[in-house]
Every structure is written in structure tokens, then in C-alpha cells.
Design an enzyme around this catalytic site. Structure first.
Site, PDB file in Angstrom:
ATOM      1  N   ARG A  31       0.817  -1.216   0.000  1.00 35.47           N
ATOM      2  CA  ARG A  31       0.000   0.000   0.000  1.00 35.47           C
ATOM      3  C   ARG A  31       0.852   1.268   0.000  1.00 35.47           C
ATOM      4  O   ARG A  31       0.450   2.301   0.513  1.00 35.47           O
ATOM      5  CB  ARG A  31      -0.965   0.031   1.193  1.00 35.47           C
ATOM      6  CG  ARG A  31      -2.039  -1.040   1.147  1.00 35.47           C
ATOM      7  CD  ARG A  31      -3.080  -0.787   2.244  1.00 35.47           C
ATOM      8  NE  ARG A  31      -3.946  -1.950   2.423  1.00 35.47           N
ATOM      9  CZ  ARG A  31      -4.379  -2.375   3.605  1.00 35.47           C
ATOM     10  NH1 ARG A  31      -4.028  -1.742   4.708  1.00 35.47           N
ATOM     11  NH2 ARG A  31      -5.178  -3.420   3.684  1.00 35.47           N
ATOM     12  N   ARG A  35      -3.589   6.117   0.141  1.00 33.83           N
ATOM     13  CA  ARG A  35      -4.178   7.261   0.827  1.00 33.83           C
ATOM     14  C   ARG A  35      -3.218   8.038   1.716  1.00 33.83           C
ATOM     15  O   ARG A  35      -3.518   9.175   2.105  1.00 33.83           O
ATOM     16  CB  ARG A  35      -5.380   6.801   1.653  1.00 33.83           C
ATOM     17  CG  ARG A  35      -6.562   6.332   0.822  1.00 33.83           C
ATOM     18  CD  ARG A  35      -7.623   5.683   1.695  1.00 33.83           C
ATOM     19  NE  ARG A  35      -7.176   4.407   2.222  1.00 33.83           N
ATOM     20  CZ  ARG A  35      -7.846   3.689   3.123  1.00 33.83           C
ATOM     21  NH1 ARG A  35      -8.980   4.159   3.614  1.00 33.83           N
ATOM     22  NH2 ARG A  35      -7.381   2.535   3.542  1.00 33.83           N
ATOM     23  N   ARG A  44      -6.825  11.145  -7.247  1.00 35.74           N
ATOM     24  CA  ARG A  44      -7.996  10.278  -7.151  1.00 35.74           C
ATOM     25  C   ARG A  44      -9.300  11.053  -6.949  1.00 35.74           C
ATOM     26  O   ARG A  44     -10.392  10.468  -7.022  1.00 35.74           O
ATOM     27  CB  ARG A  44      -7.837   9.323  -5.957  1.00 35.74           C
ATOM     28  CG  ARG A  44      -7.210   7.964  -6.235  1.00 35.74           C
ATOM     29  CD  ARG A  44      -8.176   6.964  -6.870  1.00 35.74           C
ATOM     30  NE  ARG A  44      -9.498   6.988  -6.309  1.00 35.74           N
ATOM     31  CZ  ARG A  44      -9.879   6.336  -5.214  1.00 35.74           C
ATOM     32  NH1 ARG A  44      -9.016   5.613  -4.545  1.00 35.74           N
ATOM     33  NH2 ARG A  44     -11.142   6.403  -4.794  1.00 35.74           N
ATOM     34  N   ASP A  80      -6.609  -3.655  -7.572  1.00 33.48           N
ATOM     35  CA  ASP A  80      -7.326  -4.202  -6.425  1.00 33.48           C
ATOM     36  C   ASP A  80      -7.609  -5.671  -6.699  1.00 33.48           C
ATOM     37  O   ASP A  80      -7.720  -6.081  -7.870  1.00 33.48           O
ATOM     38  CB  ASP A  80      -8.636  -3.449  -6.184  1.00 33.48           C
ATOM     39  CG  ASP A  80      -9.280  -3.858  -4.855  1.00 33.48           C
ATOM     40  OD1 ASP A  80      -8.931  -3.245  -3.827  1.00 33.48           O
ATOM     41  OD2 ASP A  80     -10.104  -4.792  -4.854  1.00 33.48           O
ATOM     42  N   TYR A 155     -14.680 -12.665   0.473  1.00 32.65           N
ATOM     43  CA  TYR A 155     -15.529 -11.511   0.164  1.00 32.65           C
ATOM     44  C   TYR A 155     -16.795 -11.954  -0.576  1.00 32.65           C
ATOM     45  O   TYR A 155     -17.889 -11.439  -0.325  1.00 32.65           O
ATOM     46  CB  TYR A 155     -14.760 -10.504  -0.695  1.00 32.65           C
ATOM     47  CG  TYR A 155     -13.722  -9.721   0.060  1.00 32.65           C
ATOM     48  CD1 TYR A 155     -14.082  -8.732   0.968  1.00 32.65           C
ATOM     49  CD2 TYR A 155     -12.370  -9.951  -0.136  1.00 32.65           C
ATOM     50  CE1 TYR A 155     -13.132  -8.001   1.660  1.00 32.65           C
ATOM     51  CE2 TYR A 155     -11.401  -9.230   0.549  1.00 32.65           C
ATOM     52  CZ  TYR A 155     -11.793  -8.253   1.446  1.00 32.65           C
ATOM     53  OH  TYR A 155     -10.849  -7.537   2.135  1.00 32.65           O
TER      54      TYR A 155
END
Length: 349
Positions: A31, A35, A44, A80, A155
Site C-alpha cells: 500500500r 491514501r 484520485r 485491487d 468476500y
């Protein structure tokens, strides 16, 4: 002047991943493109996560941002784990602040059959992005990645993120035939997605089994290992290092190694020298606790030096966090870590 394959192969990251000595211990962060970077948040703005993963201009820019800022020894492809599913029309979205959310959770064989095989024609933006990244990265390797069958399946069965994966575990035991059909289909998705990245020029791949640590070794060996092994077996013909990673997988490290990876990542719960012993003679990746990014430099420096020392127990060590960079991490702290790892571990070769 174009970078030759031989020059790229001598990069610190690829040398360590192959268990060969290099000029320093390579460092990158899971990562690292995300962010925590203000430039990421700016580029973004107004774009959803999955939209940004399907636009080559954004994929290239976001992947390059931490390389420019930190001078890390490898880039991780910005994508992703559900991108390949989305590309085939499967009903999955990434909900801000939540994660992947599935419209119709898998409950039967019809649900499994709704997962269409991935073809290169489904993901032309991946090929375009990887090729441009390889061109711009030069001697910095690009790591491609995919979600491992268990983590993606969790998921799809749960309908979204889960702390205990109760529905997934129940399905495994109550209907092994359905579980194996689902995991096998997702292994094929991972194989196709990774193959596209490697054939476009990625120098290594990482298979993320982020949530496998919720399983016992017995259940992992029975329900998960065969499907992860299928992924690694399918990519064995490609001469690129293959990394396997999960969180809270200390009791599974030997089995994750047996699945066929060349490098195994360890989180912070197991000392890296002990992780190397469990993995069995392969390079290791890890394993600074991300929480310590907020602990002050004196604490961090001591932890980094300890990890570098422990990493010498393996034939190769790739320095990383034990999980991903937190959204509130200070980029200057990460920059200081990179410089310290590279200088502290510098050696003549």
C-alpha cells in the site's frame, strides 16, 4: 538508453528475491501507493477506486508516486484484488470506508458459474498500464499481484469484509464440493490476471492471501493450499519471483511456502529469523509493525535494525511492513525508513 534485462535482473529487489547478494537490503511497502500520499488523494479526487484501477493514466501515475517520493526498490502495481472480477461484469463494488461489497453473495453452484473466466481482452488497460510502467520505471522492478483464492472467496461468500469469516468457513466444511468449485474458479481468475501482468513485463508477482490467517493449519492444508498451489504451478514457467503473503499467518508459514512461492512474507507477529526457519530456506519479506510508524524515530530505528539483523537468517531479505501502509502514515517517516534501510544494510558486492 533502454534498460537491459540483465541490468534489471541486478536490481537489489530481484537479487534478494532470488536469494542472491545485492548492494543493500531492498525495501518497498505494501500500500505504498495510496491514501497516505497527498498526491494520491489529489489525483484520485472525484474518481472511484475501481474506476481508477481501469484508467491507465491513473494506474501509471499512482504506481509511480511512491517510487518518486521514497526511492523504494520496487513498485507495486496499482490495482485491487476484485478488479479482474469487475472487468468481467461480476457484481462487485468497493464501498469507501468498507471495502469490496458483493451484490449477490455466493450460495450455490449457479453463483460460482456467474464468475466468468478472465481473458486479456477483458483487461486491455492492464497490459497498457504495465507496459508503460515498465518503460518509465527503468531499473526499478514492477511487482504484479492478485488476490489468492481464499481471500477473494471470503468476500464473495460473506458479501463484504468480515472479521471471523464464519460463512466462508461454514461453506468449506458443509459443502466442500461447492467450496472447491469456487476456489478453483478463483484460482483461474488469479492465474489469468497474473499472466497478463507478467507477459506485459512485470518483474515479479505477489499473491495476497490477506485473510488466510483466520484458518487452522489443518483447514488451510485441506481447503486452501491446493488452490494457491494451482496458481503458483501455472506461473512456474515464467522466470519471475513469486511472493506469497498473508496476515496473522505465523502458524501457516511452512504451508504457504509449500504452496510454491519463491519468497514468503511474514507479518510482525513472528520474528523474522523464526519466520525464515518455518519457511525453510527461502527468501523472506517483512516485517515492521505498521503501528510503530507513529512511535517516534528512536523506536523505529531500533526495530528496523533488529529486523535487518533477523533477516540475515534467510538467503534473501526484502524489507517491508508486516501489512499495508496505514492511511494516516506520515510520508516523511516512510521516506526516512527507506533511506535508513538502504544505508544501514549497504555492503560491497
Amino acid at each position: 538508453m533502454p534498460v537491459t534485462p540483465a541490468a534489471l535482473a541486478r536490481s537489489p529487489f530481484l537479487l534478494a528475491a532470488r536469494g542472491e547478494p545485492g548492494p543493500h537490503t531492498p525495501v518497498w511497502f505494501m500500500r505504498q501507493a495510496g491514501r497516505s500520499l497527498p498526491e494520491y488523494r489529489a489525483v484520485r479526487e472525484g474518481t472511484t477506486m475501481l474506476e481508477s484501477c481501469m484508467r491507465p493514466d491513473l494506474v501509471v501515475e499512482i504506481t509511480l508516486q511512491p517510487v518518486r517520493r521514497y526511492g523504494v526498490d520496487a513498485a507495486i502495481f496499482y490495482s485491487d484484488i476484485v478488479t479482474p472480477l469487475k472487468s468481467t461484469g461480476f457484481g462487485v463494488e468497493i464501498k469507501p470506508g468498507v471495502g469490496p461489497v458483493v451484490a449477490d453473495p455466493i450460495r450455490d453452484l449457479a453463483g460460482v458459474e456467474a464468475i466468468r473466466p478472465v481473458t486479456p481482452a477483458d483487461v486491455p488497460y492492464i497490459t497498457e498500464s504495465v507496459q508503460e510502467l515498465v518503460r518509465q520505471l527503468g531499473e526499478t522492478p514492477l511487482i504484479g499481484f492478485a488476490g489468492a483464492p481464499f481471500t477473494v472467496a471470503s468476500y464473495l461468500v460473506e458479501g463484504g469484509p468480515s472479521k471471523d469469516h464464519a460463512k466462508t468457513k461454514a461453506l468449506m466444511h458443509s459443502d466442500p464440493k461447492l467450496w472447491n468449485a469456487l476456489a478453483d474458479r478463483l484460482a483461474d481468475v488469479a492465474i489469468a490476471y497474473l499472466t497478463v501482468q507478467v507477459e506485459a513485463g512485470a518483474s515479479a508477482i505477489q499473491l495476497f492471501d490477506s485473510w488466510a490467517g483466520g484458518l487452522s493449519p489443518r483447514d488451510y492444508e485441506r481447503f486452501v493450499l491446493p488452490h494457491s498451489a494451482k496458481v503458483f504451478d501455472a506461473l512456474a514457467a515464467y522466470d519471475v519471483p513469486k511472493i506469497h503473503f498473508g496476515v496473522n499467518t505465523g502458524e501457516l508459514l511452512g504451508l504457504m511456502s509449500a504452496a510454491g512461492a519463491d519468497v514468503v512474507g511474514a507479518d510482525w507477529r513472528v520474528p523474522l529469523d523464526e519466520a525464515a526457519r518455518r519457511i525453510g530456506g527461502k527468501p523472506v519479506q517483512g516485517n515492521l509493525d505498521p503501528a510503530l510508524l507513529h512511535a517516534g524515530w528512536e523506536v523505529l530505528e531500533a526495530e528496523i535494525d533488529r529486523i535487518l539483523l533477523e533477516g540475515q537468517a534467510a538467503p534473501g531479505h526484502i524489507f517491508n511492513l508486516g501489512h499495508g501502509v496505514p492511511p494516516d502514515a506520515d510520508p516523511e517517516v516512510l521516506n526516512r525508513i527507506v533511506k535508513h534501510v538502504q544505508s544501514k544494510s549497504a555492503r560491497a558486492v
